[in-house]
Every structure is written in structure tokens, then in C-alpha cells.
Design a protein around this motif. Structure first.
Motif, PDB file in Angstrom:
ATOM      1  N   ASP A 102     -82.700-101.941  38.770  1.00  0.00           N
ATOM      2  CA  ASP A 102     -81.648-101.312  39.860  1.00  0.00           C
ATOM      3  C   ASP A 102     -80.480-100.618  39.185  1.00  0.00           C
ATOM      4  O   ASP A 102     -79.551-101.641  38.708  1.00  0.00           O
ATOM      5  CB  ASP A 102     -81.405-102.215  40.901  1.00  0.00           C
ATOM      6  CG  ASP A 102     -80.757-101.513  42.089  1.00  0.00           C
ATOM      7  OD1 ASP A 102     -80.343-100.512  41.847  1.00  0.00           O
ATOM      8  OD2 ASP A 102     -80.742-102.077  43.060  1.00  0.00           O
TER       9      ASP A 102
ATOM     10  N   GLN B 288     -77.685-101.301  48.871  1.00  0.00           N
ATOM     11  CA  GLN B 288     -78.737-101.994  49.797  1.00  0.00           C
ATOM     12  C   GLN B 288     -79.959-101.311  49.431  1.00  0.00           C
ATOM     13  O   GLN B 288     -80.872-102.056  49.478  1.00  0.00           O
ATOM     14  CB  GLN B 288     -78.022-102.232  50.953  1.00  0.00           C
ATOM     15  CG  GLN B 288     -79.036-103.101  52.062  1.00  0.00           C
ATOM     16  CD  GLN B 288     -79.221-104.505  51.378  1.00  0.00           C
ATOM     17  OE1 GLN B 288     -78.071-105.231  51.667  1.00  0.00           O
ATOM     18  NE2 GLN B 288     -80.298-104.902  51.114  1.00  0.00           N
TER      19      GLN B 288
ATOM     20  N   TYR C  37     -81.783-101.481  46.219  1.00  0.00           N
ATOM     21  CA  TYR C  37     -82.399-102.906  46.054  1.00  0.00           C
ATOM     22  C   TYR C  37     -83.479-103.188  47.003  1.00  0.00           C
ATOM     23  O   TYR C  37     -84.502-103.899  46.477  1.00  0.00           O
ATOM     24  CB  TYR C  37     -81.249-104.080  46.304  1.00  0.00           C
ATOM     25  CG  TYR C  37     -81.706-105.569  46.110  1.00  0.00           C
ATOM     26  CD1 TYR C  37     -81.767-105.932  45.011  1.00  0.00           C
ATOM     27  CD2 TYR C  37     -81.743-106.020  47.146  1.00  0.00           C
ATOM     28  CE1 TYR C  37     -82.082-107.337  44.910  1.00  0.00           C
ATOM     29  CE2 TYR C  37     -82.460-107.411  47.026  1.00  0.00           C
ATOM     30  CZ  TYR C  37     -82.439-107.981  46.027  1.00  0.00           C
ATOM     31  OH  TYR C  37     -82.651-109.237  45.621  1.00  0.00           O
TER      32      TYR C  37
ATOM     33  N   LEU D 113     -81.233-106.427  37.873  1.00  0.00           N
ATOM     34  CA  LEU D 113     -79.878-105.813  38.302  1.00  0.00           C
ATOM     35  C   LEU D 113     -79.030-105.410  37.443  1.00  0.00           C
ATOM     36  O   LEU D 113     -78.458-106.164  36.667  1.00  0.00           O
ATOM     37  CB  LEU D 113     -79.225-106.861  39.334  1.00  0.00           C
ATOM     38  CG  LEU D 113     -80.002-107.516  40.333  1.00  0.00           C
ATOM     39  CD1 LEU D 113     -79.270-108.393  41.450  1.00  0.00           C
ATOM     40  CD2 LEU D 113     -80.954-106.474  41.314  1.00  0.00           C
TER      41      LEU D 113
ATOM     42  N   PHE E 276     -72.798-103.827  41.382  1.00  0.00           N
ATOM     43  CA  PHE E 276     -72.760-103.744  42.909  1.00  0.00           C
ATOM     44  C   PHE E 276     -71.463-103.717  43.421  1.00  0.00           C
ATOM     45  O   PHE E 276     -70.554-104.580  43.079  1.00  0.00           O
ATOM     46  CB  PHE E 276     -73.768-104.783  43.441  1.00  0.00           C
ATOM     47  CG  PHE E 276     -75.242-104.495  43.288  1.00  0.00           C
ATOM     48  CD1 PHE E 276     -76.093-104.126  44.438  1.00  0.00           C
ATOM     49  CD2 PHE E 276     -75.867-104.631  41.946  1.00  0.00           C
ATOM     50  CE1 PHE E 276     -77.315-104.093  44.179  1.00  0.00           C
ATOM     51  CE2 PHE E 276     -77.280-104.357  41.905  1.00  0.00           C
ATOM     52  CZ  PHE E 276     -77.837-104.111  43.078  1.00  0.00           C
TER      53      PHE E 276
ATOM     54  N   HIS F 128     -80.864-110.260  51.148  1.00  0.00           N
ATOM     55  CA  HIS F 128     -82.070-110.481  50.283  1.00  0.00           C
ATOM     56  C   HIS F 128     -82.802-111.310  51.132  1.00  0.00           C
ATOM     57  O   HIS F 128     -82.305-112.530  51.633  1.00  0.00           O
ATOM     58  CB  HIS F 128     -81.336-111.477  48.983  1.00  0.00           C
ATOM     59  CG  HIS F 128     -82.362-111.910  48.175  1.00  0.00           C
ATOM     60  ND1 HIS F 128     -83.428-111.301  47.280  1.00  0.00           N
ATOM     61  CD2 HIS F 128     -82.893-113.373  48.080  1.00  0.00           C
ATOM     62  CE1 HIS F 128     -84.193-111.921  46.622  1.00  0.00           C
ATOM     63  NE2 HIS F 128     -83.808-113.301  47.055  1.00  0.00           N
TER      64      HIS F 128
END
Length: 354
Positions: free
Chosen positions: A249, A254, A257, A272, A276, A282
Motif C-alpha cells: 500500500d 481507506q 487499504y 503498509l 497514512f 480493519h
């Protein structure tokens, strides 16, 4: 000459190119004549929304720096002078800089995990950086450049190291499939790193068609617009209906992800890479039932020499991501503002001597 030009951050949307005193190296430090420097996404965040990583309210614990800062942490140059006690470098050496400050009091640093040490900070954010004629750095930050590497390639080593580290932390195996969300500089460098690591399929998504064209140009096997309603099905279709082994990512929102987490295959790995800006929701139950590994990575560690070998050998042709070279005086209008307004711009380098 006692002064030099430097691009100084004062506040969000307030970067000034001005004359400042040329810094001098102290014991254990190296003074570098900067040749090329790249504008990073974190520099862009400071320009748009800062201060984020620049210490304004209190001094940075590892060096005492606070306030107005010369930006720039992706750069190459030539050693101009070495401080007392520096014996492994000399004037004239061609070098790149790994800009992480090491906290030598941290047990993480002792264990070789210096990117996890307390008070993470970087040259060009927590100390004056490379958007200037000269910069002074700690000697442990300096790496000699391969003779075959250009200074332009040298300025790409730092962001390339982010990508190489992320791909290596995914534990990729030869022939595996990789899905990368976000075709900015880091996403594109992750594409190159995944291919160099032996990925058989590399899928890249973004909302900007120009960036998807660039991803295809540098070797992505499949590119899809991130807003496609049937994106999930398209990714499944090119991964034997199982989903990719690895999801990187590099978008950090959002939507990216959720898409990556849902489409990665059972037993797969989510890495990741992006910083962010907001918390994400999640589904922990799905992670358990599908045995998905979710891993965060910050910057890099112990990877610069390998990254330089990948670049100098041609396995990571990072120069293909350089879309413009500008002078230091042009850094705001043709640098920061161009990156904000023009999605076809990928990596803009400042030619310090220009």
C-alpha cells in the motif's frame, strides 16, 4: 565564499531561497557539495501542511535543531571537507547520504534496527538538508557511490531504498505476484524493486492515468484505474482467481487499504509503505480466518549498498522516473507547485549547480 543559497522552510506554503552561512563540519561530520537533490513526498507534505516532521515546538533531541529548516534528504554530492576523526572518507569522494539520525543510546540501534530507535529524524527535516550548495552530515550517514553511477541516479538512491526495503520486508519469493496501490514515486520504485526481486506479475493501480502509463512503461504487467467498479475482479482474473501473494500500500487511504486487504490471497502479506494521514478500519476477523500478515515499514535500514548495486547494474533503472531537472531558484514554482498541479510529474531533481 562564506555564504550559499538554500531553500528554507519557514511555514506551510512558505519556502524561501535565500543566502545563508556555509556550514562547517565538526568532529565526526562530513561537508558535502551537493550535486543533485530530489523533492520527496514528505517535503511536499511539509510544504502543504507542515510542520509535520520539522521540530518547531521543541529542539530535536539528537542534535538540538529547531525551527526554520533547509529541506532536502534525497541527494548526491562530492565531499568538500571532513571533520576531525573522519578517516574513511576524503575530499573529492562521490557520495550519497542515508539521512536517518541514529540514536546510539537506543537498544534498537545496538541491534542494527536504527530506523526503529527513539526520536526518528532525518537530515532535511530534523536538521538542515540538501537543498543547498553545501550540507554537513554525520559520517555514519555517508555511502560511497559506485563509479558507474551518475549523480542523478545517486539522488534517487534514498527513495529507491524505501522501495527495496519494503519489498524485502514482504519476504517475496521468486515468481510471486505483487499488487501495488499508488503510482507515485515510491509506488513506481516498488514496481521496479518487485521486478528486480523476481515477481512474475506486478499489478499497479492509481487514479491518475498519466501515472499508470508510467507504471506500464517501467515494467508493470497490469495497470488498472483505482476507481474501476470491478477492480477486485480484474485483479483476481490476473492472479488465477486467488489474489496476489503480496499487497504493497503506497497510497495510504481507506480505499486502497480495503481493496488490497480484501483481494490479497489467503496466507498473503500486506505491507503498509505509505504514511497514512488518517486511521483506517480493519477487519481483524478476516485477517485471522485468512491468515493474512499485515506489516508496517518505516524508511529503511542496512539496505543502501544493495540498492546502489541494483541501480548501477541496471536492474532498477531509476532514471526513468526523473521527469524534470530545475534550478534551486525554481524550487517552489517548477518544483513543489508543479508536483501538486501536474500528475504527470513523478520525480523532480534540483540541479544545485544550475
Amino acid at each position: 565564499m562564506k555564504t550559499m543559497k538554500a531553500a528554507r522552510w519557514y511555514a506551510a506554503k512558505d519556502i524561501r531561497v535565500e543566502e545563508v552561512n556555509i556550514p562547517q563540519p565538526k568532529a565526526g561530520q562530513v561537508k558535502i557539495a551537493v550535486q543533485f537533490a530530489g523533492i520527496c513526498g514528505s517535503d511536499l507534505h511539509e510544504y502543504n501542511h507542515g510542520p509535520q516532521l520539522i521540530p518547531m515546538d521543541a529542539p530535536y533531541p539528537l542534535n538540538g535543531h529547531q525551527g526554520v529548516t533547509t529541506l532536502g534528504h534525497e541527494f548526491s554530492g562530492i565531499i568538500e571537507e571532513v571533520g576531525e576523526g573522519v578517516t574513511h572518507f576524503k575530499k573529492g569522494d562521490r557520495v550519497v547520504v542515508e539521512p536517518i539520525y541514529k540514536n546510539f543510546d537506543s537498544p534498537f540501534t545496538t541491534a542494527g534496527q536504527y530506523n526503529l530507535g527513539e526520536h526518528l529524524g532525518f537530515i532535511g527535516l530534523a536538521g538542515d538538508g540538501g537543498f543547498a550548495n553545501y550540507v554537513v552530515v554525520e559520517d555514519y550517514m555517508v555511502h560511497p557511490m559506485p563509479t558507474s553511477m551518475t549523480f542523478e541516479q545517486g539522488a534517487m538512491v534514498e527513495p529507491a531504498a524505501v522501495a527495496v526495503y519494503a519489498v524485502m520486508q514482504s519476504n517475496i519469493q521468486l515468481g510471486e505476484t505483487v499488487f501495488i496501490s499508488g503510482a507515485g514515486p515510491i509506488g513506481l520504485l516498488c514496481t521496479q524493486a518487485a521486478l528486480a526481486a523476481g515477481a512474475s506479475t506486478v499489478i499497479v493501480t492509481d487514479v491518475a492515468e498519466k501515472r499508470l502509463e508510467k507504471a506500464k512503461e517501467i515494467g508493470a504487467t497490469h495497470v488498472f484505474n483505482a476507481t474501476d467498479a470491478d477492480l477486485h475482479q480484474k485483479i483476481k482474473a490476473v492472479t488465477d482467481q486467488l489474489g496476489p501473494h503480496i499487497f504493497l500500500d503506497c497510497a495510504g487511504v481507506q480505499a486502497s487499504y480495503t481493496t488490497g486487504f480484501n483481494v490479497v490471497r489467503n496466507g498473503g502479506t500486506v505491507v503498509l509503505v505509505a504514511l497514512f494521514g488518517q486511521p483506517v478500519q480493519h477487519d481483524a476477523l478476516q485477517q485471522v480466518l485468512r491468515e493474512i500478515t499485515v506489516k508496517g515499514v518505516i524508511a529503511y535500514r542496512n539496505i543502501f549498498p544493495q540498492t546502489m548495486k541494483l541501480i548501477s547494474s541496471g536492474q532498477m533503472p531509476v532514471e526513468k522516473l526523473i521527469t524534470n531537472k530545475i534550478s534551486l531558484d525554481e524550487i517552489v514554482d517548477r518544483g513543489f507547485e508543479a508536483l501538486i498541479k501536474n500528475p504527470s510529474e513523478v520525480k523532480i531533481l534540483i540541479d544545485i549547480a544550475k
